[in-house]
Write an enzyme that holds these catalytic residues in place. Sequence first.
Site, PDB file in Angstrom:
ATOM      1  N   TRP A  26       0.790  -1.166   0.019  1.00  0.00           N
ATOM      2  CA  TRP A  26       0.045  -0.052  -0.118  1.00  0.00           C
ATOM      3  C   TRP A  26       0.804   1.286   0.015  1.00  0.00           C
ATOM      4  O   TRP A  26       0.543   2.138  -0.827  1.00  0.00           O
ATOM      5  CB  TRP A  26      -1.047  -0.089   1.275  1.00  0.00           C
ATOM      6  CG  TRP A  26      -2.097   1.035   1.117  1.00  0.00           C
ATOM      7  CD1 TRP A  26      -2.538   1.506   2.459  1.00  0.00           C
ATOM      8  CD2 TRP A  26      -2.689   1.767   0.218  1.00  0.00           C
ATOM      9  NE1 TRP A  26      -3.565   2.371   2.112  1.00  0.00           N
ATOM     10  CE2 TRP A  26      -3.579   2.453   0.745  1.00  0.00           C
ATOM     11  CE3 TRP A  26      -2.776   1.413  -1.365  1.00  0.00           C
ATOM     12  CZ2 TRP A  26      -4.538   3.291   0.087  1.00  0.00           C
ATOM     13  CZ3 TRP A  26      -3.535   2.389  -2.093  1.00  0.00           C
ATOM     14  CH2 TRP A  26      -4.502   3.118  -1.456  1.00  0.00           C
ATOM     15  N   ARG A  46      11.895   0.159   7.723  1.00  0.00           N
ATOM     16  CA  ARG A  46      12.967  -0.157   8.936  1.00  0.00           C
ATOM     17  C   ARG A  46      13.835  -0.691   8.054  1.00  0.00           C
ATOM     18  O   ARG A  46      15.078  -0.831   8.640  1.00  0.00           O
ATOM     19  CB  ARG A  46      12.118  -1.203   9.766  1.00  0.00           C
ATOM     20  CG  ARG A  46      11.004  -0.245  10.474  1.00  0.00           C
ATOM     21  CD  ARG A  46      10.270  -1.348  11.377  1.00  0.00           C
ATOM     22  NE  ARG A  46       9.284  -0.981  12.221  1.00  0.00           N
ATOM     23  CZ  ARG A  46       9.162  -0.061  13.229  1.00  0.00           C
ATOM     24  NH1 ARG A  46      10.181   0.171  13.787  1.00  0.00           N
ATOM     25  NH2 ARG A  46       8.028   0.291  13.591  1.00  0.00           N
ATOM     26  N   ARG A  47      13.791  -1.265   6.900  1.00  0.00           N
ATOM     27  CA  ARG A  47      14.978  -2.311   6.307  1.00  0.00           C
ATOM     28  C   ARG A  47      15.540  -1.312   5.345  1.00  0.00           C
ATOM     29  O   ARG A  47      16.769  -1.787   4.789  1.00  0.00           O
ATOM     30  CB  ARG A  47      14.316  -3.195   5.519  1.00  0.00           C
ATOM     31  CG  ARG A  47      13.726  -4.332   6.723  1.00  0.00           C
ATOM     32  CD  ARG A  47      13.272  -5.579   5.931  1.00  0.00           C
ATOM     33  NE  ARG A  47      12.328  -6.533   6.511  1.00  0.00           N
ATOM     34  CZ  ARG A  47      11.032  -6.589   6.669  1.00  0.00           C
ATOM     35  NH1 ARG A  47      10.451  -5.515   6.138  1.00  0.00           N
ATOM     36  NH2 ARG A  47      10.498  -7.233   7.691  1.00  0.00           N
ATOM     37  N   GLY A 122     -10.519   3.649   2.555  1.00  0.00           N
ATOM     38  CA  GLY A 122     -11.508   3.314   1.424  1.00  0.00           C
ATOM     39  C   GLY A 122     -11.304   1.872   1.078  1.00  0.00           C
ATOM     40  O   GLY A 122     -10.470   1.205   1.427  1.00  0.00           O
ATOM     41  N   LYS A 177     -14.277  -3.436   9.643  1.00  0.00           N
ATOM     42  CA  LYS A 177     -14.578  -4.325   8.313  1.00  0.00           C
ATOM     43  C   LYS A 177     -13.712  -5.681   8.298  1.00  0.00           C
ATOM     44  O   LYS A 177     -13.958  -6.504   7.772  1.00  0.00           O
ATOM     45  CB  LYS A 177     -14.912  -3.442   7.065  1.00  0.00           C
ATOM     46  CG  LYS A 177     -13.622  -2.610   6.760  1.00  0.00           C
ATOM     47  CD  LYS A 177     -12.474  -3.432   5.991  1.00  0.00           C
ATOM     48  CE  LYS A 177     -11.434  -2.849   5.876  1.00  0.00           C
ATOM     49  NZ  LYS A 177     -10.023  -3.471   5.202  1.00  0.00           N
ATOM     50  N   ARG A 241      -6.480  -9.917   2.605  1.00  0.00           N
ATOM     51  CA  ARG A 241      -5.890 -10.736   3.568  1.00  0.00           C
ATOM     52  C   ARG A 241      -6.631 -11.224   4.421  1.00  0.00           C
ATOM     53  O   ARG A 241      -6.343 -12.656   4.959  1.00  0.00           O
ATOM     54  CB  ARG A 241      -4.752  -9.958   3.982  1.00  0.00           C
ATOM     55  CG  ARG A 241      -3.562  -9.634   3.165  1.00  0.00           C
ATOM     56  CD  ARG A 241      -2.367  -9.288   3.741  1.00  0.00           C
ATOM     57  NE  ARG A 241      -2.462  -7.997   4.460  1.00  0.00           N
ATOM     58  CZ  ARG A 241      -2.437  -6.460   3.635  1.00  0.00           C
ATOM     59  NH1 ARG A 241      -2.057  -6.520   2.407  1.00  0.00           N
ATOM     60  NH2 ARG A 241      -2.661  -5.485   4.341  1.00  0.00           N
ATOM     61  N   ASN A 242      -7.501 -10.318   4.977  1.00  0.00           N
ATOM     62  CA  ASN A 242      -8.276 -10.916   6.150  1.00  0.00           C
ATOM     63  C   ASN A 242      -9.383 -11.686   5.606  1.00  0.00           C
ATOM     64  O   ASN A 242      -9.696 -13.011   6.302  1.00  0.00           O
ATOM     65  CB  ASN A 242      -9.103  -9.633   6.619  1.00  0.00           C
ATOM     66  CG  ASN A 242      -7.938  -8.739   7.498  1.00  0.00           C
ATOM     67  OD1 ASN A 242      -7.675  -9.087   8.551  1.00  0.00           O
ATOM     68  ND2 ASN A 242      -7.908  -7.562   6.824  1.00  0.00           N
ATOM     69  N   GLU A 267      -4.746  -7.261   9.430  1.00  0.00           N
ATOM     70  CA  GLU A 267      -4.990  -6.363  10.830  1.00  0.00           C
ATOM     71  C   GLU A 267      -6.079  -7.062  11.244  1.00  0.00           C
ATOM     72  O   GLU A 267      -6.435  -6.744  12.725  1.00  0.00           O
ATOM     73  CB  GLU A 267      -5.233  -5.346  10.432  1.00  0.00           C
ATOM     74  CG  GLU A 267      -3.963  -4.307   9.845  1.00  0.00           C
ATOM     75  CD  GLU A 267      -2.892  -4.080  11.112  1.00  0.00           C
ATOM     76  OE1 GLU A 267      -3.107  -4.499  12.224  1.00  0.00           O
ATOM     77  OE2 GLU A 267      -1.830  -3.430  10.828  1.00  0.00           O
TER      78      GLU A 267
END
Length: 332
Positions: A26, A46-47, A122, A177, A241-242, A267
């Site tokens: 994203w 971070r990497r 969104g 959601k 993913r969810n 998440e």
Amino acid sequence: MAALTRPFPELNSEPVTLAILGAGAWGMALSRLATHNGHQVRLWSRRGTLSLEAAVAEAEVILSVIPMKGVPELVERLVALNLPESSILGTATKGLDPATTLTPSRIFKQAFPGHPVVVLSGPNLSKEIEADLPAATVVASETAAAAATLQRVFASETFRVYSSSDPLGAELGGTLKNVIAIAVGVCDGLNLGYNARAALITRALPEVIRIGTHLGGRPDTFFGLSGLGDMLATCTSPLSRNYRVGCGLAQGKPLEQILEDLGSTAEGVNTAHVLMAIAQRENIYAPISYQVHCLLKGEITPQEAVMALMGRELKPEAVDPGKIEPVQPPRP
């Protein structure tokens, strides 16, 4: 990959320096949109080799696109950098902090009370954005000028950006959601049919509105892109993913294996558990989210979750909020 069409010239006349914190799918998609619109983008992870201090130095907009678990630490690091109050702080993370039960924007607002904070949320599946397929999103802030700035940064002829003055509602719609998407993934994974899916999503919407308005969001926000729109995209696409977590659970796969196979954060798993802590504390009725919570903890099977929802007492479709039953406590 299709080429991005031209941006709206009236929205992109003045280049903005933008720091995007998080180089996942994203973050990369948003970086590409802003770069195509002529803005200077610094992408931090971070990497990566770019330091956080260098990424945010003199940035007019700082947009966090990292997983929820990293938000509190990131905010602490940003506080130490003494950001100028003119910097707009944005968040595109959809989650709840286990320690405080706060959303990302609330964490940013507590740490930076003098800064405008904007939520971007969104029905935005990153792979479709990368493919330049038509999409729309919402930028929500209590500061109208800050929301307008992010509109100008990201809007193009294939990415429609609307504004809102309800950042908490926009954020909660996108967050809650994800729990429902797990439930719909279970429904589809068990091959329960389109009727069942439609019933589940329809009954989930008032649950999300009930929770979201109790926590401070406006009812109308949950019927918009960051509410119903995001729910429809996430609950009906294998790109979610969810949704894939729910499908995997329905197929009998262990949660740990599902998350490892995803290779990225879902998440909704963390959100389900934090949400039930909030529901217990605030006495909010959330039967679908409760079953997802129990399923993720391994206390029930997917089939038992479905039976629990189907076997509840008969009642009118529209329920008086003042007469709803309290949420069930988790099993010992």
